[in-house]
Design a protein around this motif. Structure first.
Motif, PDB file in Angstrom:
ATOM      1  N   LEU A  43      40.509  88.330  76.976  1.00  0.00           N
ATOM      2  CA  LEU A  43      39.893  89.449  77.689  1.00  0.00           C
ATOM      3  C   LEU A  43      39.608  88.972  79.112  1.00  0.00           C
ATOM      4  CD1 LEU A  43      37.252  90.412  74.932  1.00  0.00           C
ATOM      5  CD2 LEU A  43      39.637  91.113  75.058  1.00  0.00           C
ATOM      6  N   ILE A  81      43.493  96.004  68.101  1.00  0.00           N
ATOM      7  CA  ILE A  81      43.323  95.809  69.538  1.00  0.00           C
ATOM      8  C   ILE A  81      43.254  97.135  70.340  1.00  0.00           C
ATOM      9  CG2 ILE A  81      45.824  95.549  69.962  1.00  0.00           C
ATOM     10  CD1 ILE A  81      43.888  93.029  71.500  1.00  0.00           C
ATOM     11  N   TYR A  82      43.941  98.157  69.814  1.00  0.00           N
ATOM     12  CA  TYR A  82      43.973  99.477  70.487  1.00  0.00           C
ATOM     13  C   TYR A  82      42.617 100.168  70.459  1.00  0.00           C
ATOM     14  CZ  TYR A  82      48.815  98.404  69.457  1.00  0.00           C
ATOM     15  OH  TYR A  82      50.022  97.756  69.343  1.00  0.00           O
ATOM     16  N   VAL A 130      39.524  98.637  70.806  1.00  0.00           N
ATOM     17  CA  VAL A 130      38.420  97.853  71.370  1.00  0.00           C
ATOM     18  C   VAL A 130      37.611  98.706  72.352  1.00  0.00           C
ATOM     19  CG1 VAL A 130      37.871  95.871  72.855  1.00  0.00           C
ATOM     20  CG2 VAL A 130      39.606  95.641  71.070  1.00  0.00           C
ATOM     21  N   THR A 131      36.274  98.692  72.201  1.00  0.00           N
ATOM     22  CA  THR A 131      35.399  99.480  73.082  1.00  0.00           C
ATOM     23  C   THR A 131      34.472  98.621  73.934  1.00  0.00           C
ATOM     24  OG1 THR A 131      33.732  99.578  71.365  1.00  0.00           O
ATOM     25  CG2 THR A 131      35.284 101.432  71.466  1.00  0.00           C
ATOM     26  N   CYS A 164      32.927  94.077  74.314  1.00  0.00           N
ATOM     27  CA  CYS A 164      33.003  92.693  73.854  1.00  0.00           C
ATOM     28  C   CYS A 164      31.587  92.279  73.486  1.00  0.00           C
ATOM     29  CB  CYS A 164      33.549  91.849  75.004  1.00  0.00           C
ATOM     30  SG  CYS A 164      33.404  90.073  74.762  1.00  0.00           S
ATOM     31  N   SER A 202      40.953  94.473  78.499  1.00  0.00           N
ATOM     32  CA  SER A 202      41.355  94.020  77.171  1.00  0.00           C
ATOM     33  C   SER A 202      42.785  94.499  76.935  1.00  0.00           C
ATOM     34  CB  SER A 202      40.392  94.620  76.149  1.00  0.00           C
ATOM     35  OG  SER A 202      40.698  94.196  74.849  1.00  0.00           O
ATOM     36  N   CYS A 213      44.229  98.133  75.456  1.00  0.00           N
ATOM     37  CA  CYS A 213      42.981  98.855  75.184  1.00  0.00           C
ATOM     38  C   CYS A 213      43.091 100.315  75.616  1.00  0.00           C
ATOM     39  CB  CYS A 213      41.857  98.166  75.958  1.00  0.00           C
ATOM     40  SG  CYS A 213      40.218  98.764  75.625  1.00  0.00           S
ATOM     41  N   SER A 214      42.398 101.199  74.899  1.00  0.00           N
ATOM     42  CA  SER A 214      42.397 102.624  75.250  1.00  0.00           C
ATOM     43  C   SER A 214      41.524 102.909  76.476  1.00  0.00           C
ATOM     44  CB  SER A 214      41.890 103.448  74.078  1.00  0.00           C
ATOM     45  OG  SER A 214      42.657 103.168  72.932  1.00  0.00           O
ATOM     46  N   MET A 261      35.678  90.744  69.821  1.00  0.00           N
ATOM     47  CA  MET A 261      36.112  92.047  70.338  1.00  0.00           C
ATOM     48  C   MET A 261      35.571  93.118  69.408  1.00  0.00           C
ATOM     49  SD  MET A 261      40.243  92.145  69.542  1.00  0.00           S
ATOM     50  CE  MET A 261      40.798  92.998  68.043  1.00  0.00           C
ATOM     51  N   VAL A 284      35.397  96.640  67.600  1.00  0.00           N
ATOM     52  CA  VAL A 284      36.245  97.759  67.172  1.00  0.00           C
ATOM     53  C   VAL A 284      35.424  98.654  66.238  1.00  0.00           C
ATOM     54  CG1 VAL A 284      38.461  98.397  66.140  1.00  0.00           C
ATOM     55  CG2 VAL A 284      38.238  96.179  67.278  1.00  0.00           C
TER      56      VAL A 284
END
Ligand code: ZZB
Length: 272
Positions: free
Chosen positions: A8, A41-42, A44-45, A47, A117, A120-121, A143, A145
């Motif tokens: 990250l 991983i997609y 992740v909001t 850390c 990240s 990441c979205s 991370m 999620v």
């Protein structure tokens, strides 16, 4: 135990305005998040770090044939314990087995820094405190999620619901509120936000409900792994079981993540 260490990257602006980190040489700085679920991983909001934990900045020097003339180097942030292990696994400061520590800082000093990240979205995410982060496991960096991890779901909700908690850690609203769970894995009968469903099923009321959280985590781990179907990325539509290794391989070959192994029991000298 083999973790994937997701890289990250701290944003430049956040480094330049930080009391301690601004003194570093200009190199990419990564927090290394240890995960067993690289396929999430997609979603992740943010850390997570341990606010009272001790972390270090380590210079990692890569000496592969590719870089013989000009060794590449970058900074990793993790616990001193993880740095010691990693120094035996190809991530050292130029000498096998020796981490090159540049400086130490507390988890509290990392709170609020912004990161990119991989896959990441959200364009950027923030470092926030969670009570259940152990500095004795992985890298001490996690991370988050919240769609698929009950711990992450409840800890993020705690920060949203409890103004006192935000005040205690001097959190800005914009680090917390824009970040809603992102559907990443569809689990039969649980749906695409399985952590939320599991937290409700086991009546998890806060991140301190560790027994209920453990039950929720065990259940979604199992269901997610054997029955989950991925909803995001190039392997969308595939079972988690099948996609996991491909996503891990992609992240590692694109240098967005590293493999990090942790000894599972104390290593006992056999020479004595
Ligand atoms: C992203 C993720 C998404 C995770 C998910 C889990 C789940 P285990 O089995 O207990 O080893 N983790 C990693 N390091 C730490 C730490 N130092 N302190 C606290 N938590 C840590 O759990 C490994 C998982 O625990 C890792 O995988 C990481 O969170 C977290 F959807 O990364 B995971 C049902 C779990 N779902």
């Amino acid at each position: 135990l083999e973790y994937i260490g997701v890289k990250l990257q701290l944003e430049e602006e956040t480094v330049e305005s930080h009391a301690v980190l601004k003194s570093l040489k200009r190199k990419p700085i990564f927090l290394i998040a240890a995960t067993l679920r690289p396929e999430t991983i997609y979603g992740v909001t943010n850390c997570w770090i341990a606010s009272n934990g001790t972390y270090g900045v380590y210079e990692i020097i890569y000496q592969s044939d590719e870089w013989k003339d000009k060794p590449e180097s970058e900074y990793f942030i993790m616990t001193p314990r993880a740095a010691r292990n990693m120094a035996f696994q190809g991530f050292d400061g130029g000498e096998f087995g020796k981490p090159k520590e540049i400086l130490q800082l507390t988890g509290e000093q990392l709170i609020g820094l912004s990161l990119k990240s991989p896959e990441c979205s959200f364009e950027k995410i923030y470092i926030l405190p969670m009570f259940n982060v152990s500095t004795q496991k992985g890298t001490g960096i996690v991370m988050s999620v919240p769609s698929d991890s009950p711990d992450d779901y409840r800890a993020l909700l705690d920060l949203k619901e409890k103004a006192g908690l935000r005040e205690k850690f001097h959190l800005k609203n914009e680090w917390v509120f824009p970040f809603e769970p992102v559907p990443v894995v569809d689990v039969p009968t649980f749906g695409d936000l399985s952590a939320k469903v599991a937290c409700e099923k086991f009546h998890v009321r806060s991140q301190n409900d560790v027994d209920a959280l453990k039950k929720a985590k065990d259940l979604v781990y199992l269901k997610g792994f054997y029955e989950g179907k991925l909803l995001k990325g190039p392997y969308a539509g595939e079972l988690v079981q099948e996609a996991k290794a491909k996503i891990k391989g992609d992240l590692v070959s694109q240098k967005k993540a590293i493999v990090y192994c942790e000894p599972e029991f104390p290593v006992i000298s056999r020479s004595g």
